[in-house]
Design an enzyme around this catalytic site. Structure first.
Site, mmCIF file in Angstrom:
data_model
loop_
_atom_site.group_PDB
_atom_site.id
_atom_site.type_symbol
_atom_site.label_atom_id
_atom_site.label_comp_id
_atom_site.label_asym_id
_atom_site.label_seq_id
_atom_site.Cartn_x
_atom_site.Cartn_y
_atom_site.Cartn_z
ATOM 1 N N ASP A 1 -93.552 -19.769 145.422
ATOM 2 C CA ASP A 1 -92.592 -20.812 145.754
ATOM 3 C C ASP A 1 -91.855 -20.368 147.020
ATOM 4 O OD1 ASP A 1 -90.666 -23.014 145.343
ATOM 5 O OD2 ASP A 1 -89.287 -21.369 144.886
ATOM 6 N N ASN B 1 -92.227 -27.621 147.598
ATOM 7 C CA ASN B 1 -91.872 -29.030 147.717
ATOM 8 C C ASN B 1 -91.750 -29.458 149.172
ATOM 9 O OD1 ASN B 1 -91.707 -29.946 145.048
ATOM 10 N ND2 ASN B 1 -89.593 -29.256 144.797
#
Lengths: 230, 230
Positions: free
Chosen positions: B17, B126
């Site tokens: 991430d 994201n």
């Protein structure tokens, strides 16, 4: 959808969110404060925040679990995060309190007034119908609603479009012909996404969410609701 | 999936991430504090919380908007909610700071060590690839990653399974053969849902999420990571 598409007086159906809107999720604070003196408000707030987060994370991740158990998971998280060791009896008592959440005091009269004016009423909630029916009965609101609808019927949570679509299916009407009332700002936005004429009950004077859409109307409490439909 | 299915040493690929894990989202605090003296931490925290909420609400609601703009929306919400009037110049400066987030100081060495040990590395974020590539370059991490993958490629946000599946597609491997590293507890859980051997970087000593799944390993910082693969 632009604000100009809002025409509340023409809405034949008024759909209500349950938790936070009809029923005060923070009415558990008193019991929480008895369990954990001085920490009731902190527990209640974190419990609610995690409950919502877990609905979003699970539904988006395809890991639906019903609202009762998500609510219990969130309570366990909150007690651990706040370092408030919770006995099984305390957990049971707090969970049972969720079936007896207090309605905001002005709500019953507002609902009766709308019903007397010929509106059809419904609840559209994340909670399973058993949970919602329990708080409805506790608040003396039985018989007011044509439908109690739950995301549990489709195994998803708000803001999933399939949840909002339950109201269209139940009333055989497009969302545009229905009002949707929520005190959860994000829920009022997502209902607009789904086509409803949404009304945000902003009891706490919060700022609006920045989600490219606004509610058709903002009120401070449900007693202002009947006036929107005149 | 049970914990017993975790076998980190056999993972050939390590997927990271970006925001919060490789790069410190709260490194904007300093600039935020210059803009709003004494309020930098509060702004940074609410900005991040709303940024995540908006990704969940939008993706679940079928209203994807790319991470840059969601980040800007969240910043605007945070400044309004905290009653910190923000000029256009201040907004621009804070948004630009998001392209120069600081990496946690130990991260670069940890990544190099893993790469030297023969692991293939990737980012799964994201953020749009343009945003992520900017912070990667700013941190001197160019060339370390075989892939920089983004939910933007599928128009969804974590925890949507389609986002995690990007890593399987990029490496033509099942998730079970890859490690996934996140400091966001919910992300480490959702990666387990998606089949990865996830590692939670718990820098702040937080309690775990209550989501019926646990990370395969919990570490305090990335310098502990290479040791997990021995």
């Amino acid at each position: 959808m632009s604000q100009s598409e809002c025409s509340l007086p023409q809405a034949a159906v008024v759909v209500f969110d349950a938790y936070g809107t009809l029923f005060d999720v923070h009415s558990v604070r008193l019991l929480a404060d008895q369990c954990f003196p001085g920490q009731g408000q902190a527990l209640s707030q974190l419990w609610r925040q995690k409950q919502l987060e877990y609905t979003w994370l699970r539904s988006l991740g395809g890991r639906y679990k019903s609202f009762w158990w998500v609510t219990q998971d969130a309570l366990r998280y909150a007690s651990q995060a706040l370092k408030l060791p919770m006995s099984q009896d305390q957990e049971n008592a707090l969970m049972q309190a969720y079936l007896k959440l207090q309605a905001f005091p002005e709500n019953l009269a507002a609902l009766r007034s709308l019903k007397a004016a010929g509106k059809e009423l419904a609840i559209l909630s994340n909670g399973e119908r058993g949970m919602v029916n329990a708080v409805v009965a506790h608040a003396g609101m039985e018989g007011l609603f044509s439908h109690v609808l739950s995301g549990d019927q489709v195994g998803q949570y708000k803001t999933a479009p399939a949840v909002y679509a339950l109201a269209e299916q139940a009333f055989s009407r497009p969302a545009q012909e229905m009002a949707f009332v929520s005190s959860n700002a994000w829920d009022a936005c997502a209902a607009r996404w789904a086509g409803f004429q949404s009304i945000w009950v902003n009891r706490q004077g919060q700022v609006p969410e920045v989600l490219d859409v606004q509610a058709c109307a903002v009120i401070n409490q449900l007693s202002e609701l009947p006036g929107l439909f005149l």
